[in-house]
Design an enzyme around this catalytic site. Structure first.
Site, PDB file in Angstrom:
ATOM      1  N   PHE A 375       0.769  -1.355   0.033  1.00 29.23           N
ATOM      2  CA  PHE A 375       0.083  -0.045  -0.076  1.00 29.23           C
ATOM      3  C   PHE A 375       0.741   1.275  -0.069  1.00 29.23           C
ATOM      4  O   PHE A 375       0.486   2.298   0.667  1.00 29.23           O
ATOM      5  CB  PHE A 375      -0.915   0.105   0.876  1.00 29.23           C
ATOM      6  CG  PHE A 375      -1.683  -1.467   1.432  1.00 29.23           C
ATOM      7  CD1 PHE A 375      -2.281  -2.045   0.264  1.00 29.23           C
ATOM      8  CD2 PHE A 375      -1.651  -1.993   2.686  1.00 29.23           C
ATOM      9  CE1 PHE A 375      -2.865  -3.280   0.637  1.00 29.23           C
ATOM     10  CE2 PHE A 375      -2.302  -3.357   2.839  1.00 29.23           C
ATOM     11  CZ  PHE A 375      -2.760  -3.706   1.853  1.00 29.23           C
ATOM     12  N   CYS A 376       1.884   1.143  -0.665  1.00 25.30           N
ATOM     13  CA  CYS A 376       2.782   2.627  -0.784  1.00 25.30           C
ATOM     14  C   CYS A 376       3.304   2.929   0.691  1.00 25.30           C
ATOM     15  O   CYS A 376       3.259   4.224   1.064  1.00 25.30           O
ATOM     16  CB  CYS A 376       2.160   3.395  -1.618  1.00 25.30           C
ATOM     17  SG  CYS A 376       2.030   3.140  -3.384  1.00 25.30           S
ATOM     18  N   ALA A 377       3.262   2.102   1.593  1.00 25.15           N
ATOM     19  CA  ALA A 377       3.691   2.557   2.978  1.00 25.15           C
ATOM     20  C   ALA A 377       4.608   1.421   3.741  1.00 25.15           C
ATOM     21  O   ALA A 377       4.229   0.712   4.568  1.00 25.15           O
ATOM     22  CB  ALA A 377       2.472   2.732   3.977  1.00 25.15           C
ATOM     23  N   CYS A 395       4.856   0.322  -5.322  1.00 22.71           N
ATOM     24  CA  CYS A 395       3.278  -0.158  -5.653  1.00 22.71           C
ATOM     25  C   CYS A 395       3.075  -1.360  -6.172  1.00 22.71           C
ATOM     26  O   CYS A 395       2.007  -1.675  -6.781  1.00 22.71           O
ATOM     27  CB  CYS A 395       2.653   1.153  -6.010  1.00 22.71           C
ATOM     28  SG  CYS A 395       2.442   2.686  -5.150  1.00 22.71           S
TER      29      CYS A 395
END
Ligand SMILES: Cc1ncc(COP(=O)(O)O)c(C=O)c1O
Length: 454
Positions: A375-377, A395
């Protein structure tokens, strides 16, 4: 009023009409089913109202700030009125400036490019990469993940107390996590920032679609969000807030629209006078449909009433959380614990399942669209999973075969257009997959888990 109290006080309303609500998709096991879009945190479907407003305007489309013709004038008015509508939606201060951008990522990069010299930036490692990464050219301090909202404020206060008190400083924080859905203590963080002479920008990408947001009440200096997560997927986003840093900076993009006067110098070069309004950072032909669609979504959400929308969403969150709690193999990811207020974004892992495999089965066998991965985290996922998470590129989908230990997660997310049936189907599907297993076989192709053909 807390979100729980609001939920208790309201009768649950019907979902708002969105595009795609009747779309059917094929199942790998045969037949078709209505698509359950449960990936609102990535991109929400367009509100029907937004689509209708855009369609009604489309024949009148014209250039903005550029033409003498009737439709150009009309489009310019529409664009500037959209700016005022969004300013009202965000409850901006009278002297704030609102800039239409492409997205939250674009907004935060714009602000990063406008930081005063020697600015210190403070950002929690738990942020989405859009909030984590734009500050690389500044003196950036990454703060460790807090495990309570109170710890977030303490961590920030400590970091700010240790900073050089004379130079400019900026804190960047998310309003609602794109992984756990948990709300961050924005007002308290803003107070801490201001007490130490720092400013604060709120990443409201996941907050604005779910909650009323008041720049004045939260006392944040800037706010950023994306149209496509707010039911207005026409390529626009917003950065709004204090004008001084924005107007002291060079234009984000150099070009027409941002420049008031351009003259040749005697030495052969070119002198430019840049605008001192929002136009300074809106070079090029503005995306009038994007801006208009965001304004339309803001009006639609305001008219529907956030109390009602929050109550409906809390009712759906409760269904998902209760359903997932009945499956011992499921672990819901959380930084702040079960009682933390949250929006309709829930990530989890399933013992013995690769998340890509699980998400692929939800799609192929039940017609449910969720997201799997990091989740791009990435730093936040490392904290939540307690392992080195795996991903294949930014991503991208993780590279892991079906059945391997989970090194990434599954995210279900929903909002104003989600009917109960979608979350009910999701909960039953999770239970069935965990107890009975997938009905189909899957394999990894280009880093994604997909149904095997034939
Ligand atoms: C919290 C948060 N911030 C920023 C972004 C980036 O938004 P966009 O991709 O629209 O720029 C996202 C997207 O998922 C997000 O969830």
């Amino acid at each position: 009023m807390s979100v729980a109290t609001v939920a208790a006080a309201q009768t649950i309303c019907a979902p708002l009409p969105v595009l795609g609500r009747d779309v059917t998709v094929p199942l790998v096991t045969g037949g078709e089913v209505t698509y359950a879009a449960l990936d609102y945190a990535a991109s929400a479907p367009a509100l029907q109202r937004v689509w209708d407003d855009v369609a009604a305007y489309a024949p009148y489309y014209g250039s903005v700030h550029r033409g003498a013709g009737y439709l150009s004038q009309l489009s310019t008015d529409l664009f500037e009125n959209a700016r005022r509508t969004v300013e009202e939606f965000l409850d901006c201060r009278p002297d704030d400036q609102l800039i239409f951008t492409r997205s939250t990522t674009d907004s935060l990069n714009l602000l990063a490019a406008a930081l005063p010299a020697d600015c210190q930036v403070f950002v929690f490692e738990t942020e989405h990469h859009a909030s984590l990464l734009p500050w690389q050219d500044a003196r950036v301090t990454y703060l460790n993940a807090p495990r309570t909202p109170g710890q977030a404020v303490e961590t920030l206060e400590k970091a700010l107390a240790d900073r050089d008190p004379h130079g400019p400083a900026l804190v960047c924080v998310t309003g609602a996590s794109n992984v756990t859905g948990e709300l961050w203590p924005v007002r308290e963080l803003a107070a801490a920032a201001h007490a130490h002479g720092a400013r604060i920008v709120l990443d409201a990408a996941q907050l604005a679609p779910h909650h009323p947001v008041s720049v004045q009440d939260l006392d944040v200096d800037w706010i950023a969000f994306s149209g496509h997560k707010l039911y207005a997927p026409f390529g626009s986003g917003v950065l709004a807030g204090r004008a001084d840093w924005l107007q002291a900076a060079d234009p984000y993009l150099a070009g027409g629209g941002a420049s008031r006067k351009v003259t040749r110098r005697e030495d052969g070069g070119v002198d430019v006078e840049w605008h001192e309004s929002a136009a300074r950072h809106e070079a090029g032909s503005p995306n009038v449909i994007g801006a208009y669609s965001i304004a339309s979504a803001c009006k639609a959400l305001t008219e529907a009433g956030f109390d009602t929308l929050v109550a409906r969403e809390q009712h759906l969150i409760e269904k998902v959380r209760v359903g997932l709690a009945e499956v011992p193999e499921v672990r819901v990811l959380s930084l702040f614990g079960d009682d933390a207020p949250r929006v309709g974004v829930i990530s989890f892992v399933v013992d013995g399942w690769n998340s890509s495999h699980f998400a692929a089965a939800l799609s192929a066998e039940y017609g449910i669209g969720v997201r799997d991965g990091l989740f791009c985290a990435h730093p936040l996922l490392r904290t939540l999973l307690g392992t080195d998470p795996q991903t294949q590129g930014e991503c991208g989908a993780p590279e892991a075969a079906p059945g391997e230990k989970s090194l990434n997660a599954i995210r279900v997310s929903f909002g104003a257009g989600t009917p109960d049936e979608h979350v009910d189907r999701f909960v039953s599907a999770v239970k069935e997959l965990v107890t009975a297993g997938a009905k189909w076989t899957y394999h990894t192709e280009n880093g994604r888990c997909v149904p095997a053909v034939g």
